[in-house]
Write an enzyme that holds these catalytic residues in place. Structure first.
Site, PDB file in Angstrom:
ATOM      1  N   ASN A  41      37.811  46.201  59.866  1.00 20.60           N
ATOM      2  CA  ASN A  41      37.253  45.873  58.556  1.00 20.60           C
ATOM      3  C   ASN A  41      37.497  47.023  57.578  1.00 20.60           C
ATOM      4  O   ASN A  41      37.526  48.198  57.976  1.00 20.60           O
ATOM      5  CB  ASN A  41      35.767  45.482  58.636  1.00 20.60           C
ATOM      6  CG  ASN A  41      34.889  46.508  59.330  1.00 20.60           C
ATOM      7  OD1 ASN A  41      35.331  47.211  60.219  1.00 20.60           O
ATOM      8  ND2 ASN A  41      33.634  46.576  58.927  1.00 20.60           N
ATOM      9  N   GLU A  54      39.068  40.503  61.381  1.00 25.17           N
ATOM     10  CA  GLU A  54      39.825  39.331  61.823  1.00 25.17           C
ATOM     11  C   GLU A  54      40.852  38.927  60.773  1.00 25.17           C
ATOM     12  O   GLU A  54      42.004  38.624  61.069  1.00 25.17           O
ATOM     13  CB  GLU A  54      38.894  38.138  62.086  1.00 25.17           C
ATOM     14  CG  GLU A  54      37.798  38.408  63.099  1.00 25.17           C
ATOM     15  CD  GLU A  54      36.498  38.888  62.444  1.00 25.17           C
ATOM     16  OE1 GLU A  54      36.526  39.820  61.612  1.00 25.17           O
ATOM     17  OE2 GLU A  54      35.450  38.310  62.770  1.00 25.17           O
ATOM     18  N   CYS A  85      32.931  35.573  60.721  1.00 21.22           N
ATOM     19  CA  CYS A  85      32.197  34.955  59.612  1.00 21.22           C
ATOM     20  C   CYS A  85      32.900  33.661  59.198  1.00 21.22           C
ATOM     21  O   CYS A  85      34.023  33.376  59.639  1.00 21.22           O
ATOM     22  CB  CYS A  85      32.114  35.928  58.430  1.00 21.22           C
ATOM     23  SG  CYS A  85      33.649  36.100  57.489  1.00 21.22           S
TER      24      CYS A  85
END
Ligand SMILES: [Zn+2]
Length: 133
Positions: A41, A54, A85
């Site tokens: 991230n 991701e 998410c």
């Protein structure tokens, strides 16, 4: 294979840029031809501009010419298993179904493996675009 993915995801997690949340995430995406593409991230002082591990893995894989994926492993900073998410689920669904592996860093909990279509049933896709204009 999941151990290899976990090792790669943990390595990527070390590069996470998460000075605001302190929530470092690593992801490892397995391509159909057996390559492992990682992501972490990356946050921003303008919070909404952050990008998840991701999605960074998917975008990086696409930039390298990959379009078919079979598995993605995601690992968070704590003992809890974390799942992608909603935004990442949608981005992953663009390239078809795959297995999502939720793992934790210590290896004390069995990873949870869930097909993407179970995490995001009725995903918005190209067929939905034809119902517009
Ligand atoms: Zn995400």
């Amino acid at each position: 294979m999941d151990e290899e993915l976990l090792t790669a995801a943990l390595e990527a997690q070390q590069n996470a840029y998460a000075p605001y949340s302190g929530f470092a995430v690593g992801a490892a995406l397995l391509t159909a031809d057996g390559q492992i593409i990682t992501g972490c991230n990356v946050e921003n002082a303008s919070y909404p501009l952050a990008c998840c591990a991701e999605r960074n893995a998917v975008y990086r894989a696409v930039a390298q010419g990959h379009r078919q994926f079979v598995r993605i492993l995601v690992v968070g900073p704590g003992p809890a298993l974390i799942s992608p998410c909603g935004g990442c689920r949608q981005v992953l669904a663009e390239f078809g179904d795959l297995d999502v592996v939720m793992a934790e860093r210590t290896g004390t909990q069995e990873p949870k493996v869930v097909p993407l279509h179970d995490l995001l049933p009725m995903a918005f896709d190209r067929k939905d675009l034809s119902h517009g204009v």
